[in-house]
Enzyme design. Sequence first.
Site, PDB file in Angstrom:
ATOM      1  N   LYS A  38       1.185  -1.336   0.222  1.00  0.00           N
ATOM      2  CA  LYS A  38       0.193  -0.218   0.211  1.00  0.00           C
ATOM      3  C   LYS A  38       0.780   1.588  -0.036  1.00  0.00           C
ATOM      4  CE  LYS A  38      -0.453   0.013   4.740  1.00  0.00           C
ATOM      5  NZ  LYS A  38      -1.155   0.056   6.501  1.00  0.00           N
ATOM      6  N   ARG A 138     -10.117  -0.143  15.319  1.00  0.00           N
ATOM      7  CA  ARG A 138      -9.980   0.441  14.304  1.00  0.00           C
ATOM      8  C   ARG A 138     -11.270  -0.436  13.345  1.00  0.00           C
ATOM      9  NH1 ARG A 138      -4.770   1.337  11.494  1.00  0.00           N
ATOM     10  NH2 ARG A 138      -4.879  -0.683  10.463  1.00  0.00           N
ATOM     11  N   TYR A 271      13.889  31.798   1.762  1.00  0.00           N
ATOM     12  CA  TYR A 271      13.283  32.365   2.248  1.00  0.00           C
ATOM     13  C   TYR A 271      12.653  32.555   2.961  1.00  0.00           C
ATOM     14  CZ  TYR A 271      10.623  31.389  -2.007  1.00  0.00           C
ATOM     15  OH  TYR A 271       9.645  31.599  -3.597  1.00  0.00           O
ATOM     16  N   MET A 319       9.830  24.164  -2.719  1.00  0.00           N
ATOM     17  CA  MET A 319       8.839  23.095  -3.178  1.00  0.00           C
ATOM     18  C   MET A 319      10.253  21.704  -3.981  1.00  0.00           C
ATOM     19  SD  MET A 319       5.428  23.131  -5.167  1.00  0.00           S
ATOM     20  CE  MET A 319       4.709  23.968  -4.166  1.00  0.00           C
TER      21      MET A 319
END
Length: 386
Positions: A38, A138, A271, A319
């Site tokens: 997964k 769960r 930044y 990013m």
Amino acid sequence: MSETDRAWIEVSRGNLIHNMKELQRLSGDRCALMPAVKANAYGHGDVLTARILQDAGTDHFCTASADEAVRLRKAGISGEILILGYTSPDVFWKLTRYGLTQTVVDSAFAREISRYCMRSGDGTKIRVHVGVDTGMHRLGIPYGRIGLIEEIWNLEGLEVTGVFSHLCVSDGASDAEEKYTREQIRRFRDVLKHLHAKGIDGFRAHIQGSYGILNYPEYSFDLARPGIALYGCLSSKNDRVKADADLRPVLSLKARIASVKKLAAGESAGYGLTYTAGADRRIAVVTAGYADGIPRSLSNCGTVLVRGRKVPVIGRICMDQLTLDVTEAPGAAAGDEVVFIGCSRRGPGVSCDAALTAEDMAQTAGTITNEILSRLGARLKRIETE
């Protein structure tokens, strides 16, 4: 354009197969592994990983969603694929079309599957594994509601091929955590005994994930679902396990230096100008950022490898790029390899001068290895290596 021109992941086929064999050894010959692929195989690449494992003899896989499972089927992955999570009734058709196995998340969901099969009017059956809640609270039918569990076998359209549960503190080392884990296993065994006593059989049972295998290898069921351990990692750097297992990291994460320049004492970079040089420094801009899965929390505190030396991340991670102080990496230049996870060497002829692990990155970022790996970006190329 080269696969390694910007940022990429290397997946070691040899280490993956080695880990599979180690976990199989601990699980015993009567237990089959059902690798968790997964979340893009914990960032390793689901199709790539599943193909390697299938070629090595694996017949069972588990995913989180139907879409993940369908992706594997379309890529030629055969055998059983169990969906561990919820699937909307609107896409139940995917379960039959692609021969998938669905988790029964509760009794109402089981009846929903049955109604879908009956409405088809053509004898449609859906293979399921019954989830049993033994204390995680769960998904699954509570272990004490044995009547509800037993009823699943009477529902039309459901072909029950498995029963499973999930251990929630098997990674813990305290007496209380061990006691709770053993109690979960006892509850699960009681459910299995009840079903067998009622003449209900023909299904596979499983409860152990990575830490269930590593800390409780004395228990053995029909299947085991290794996740993070299969990829050669533990969730946290300080985790300790009982089993003697030689697990080897499967993934390396790398990028390139795009540019090197000087930063004079007193000048700031990035930044927000969050980094100011206390002395003259050499800095390097690297072709990876938080869109690739590098945690932004590593700004001004992360460490990477350049030419076999550890160097710090400076300034805010962007990013698509980040900045390093490469003053202590003599000769660092544009085009050099930057290693976030894996081995780095100072020159040819040396296997590894320095290494960083996913556990190292997770610890610095204040999270677990599972999150670091599963959030690695889709635009990173996954390359199979020896």
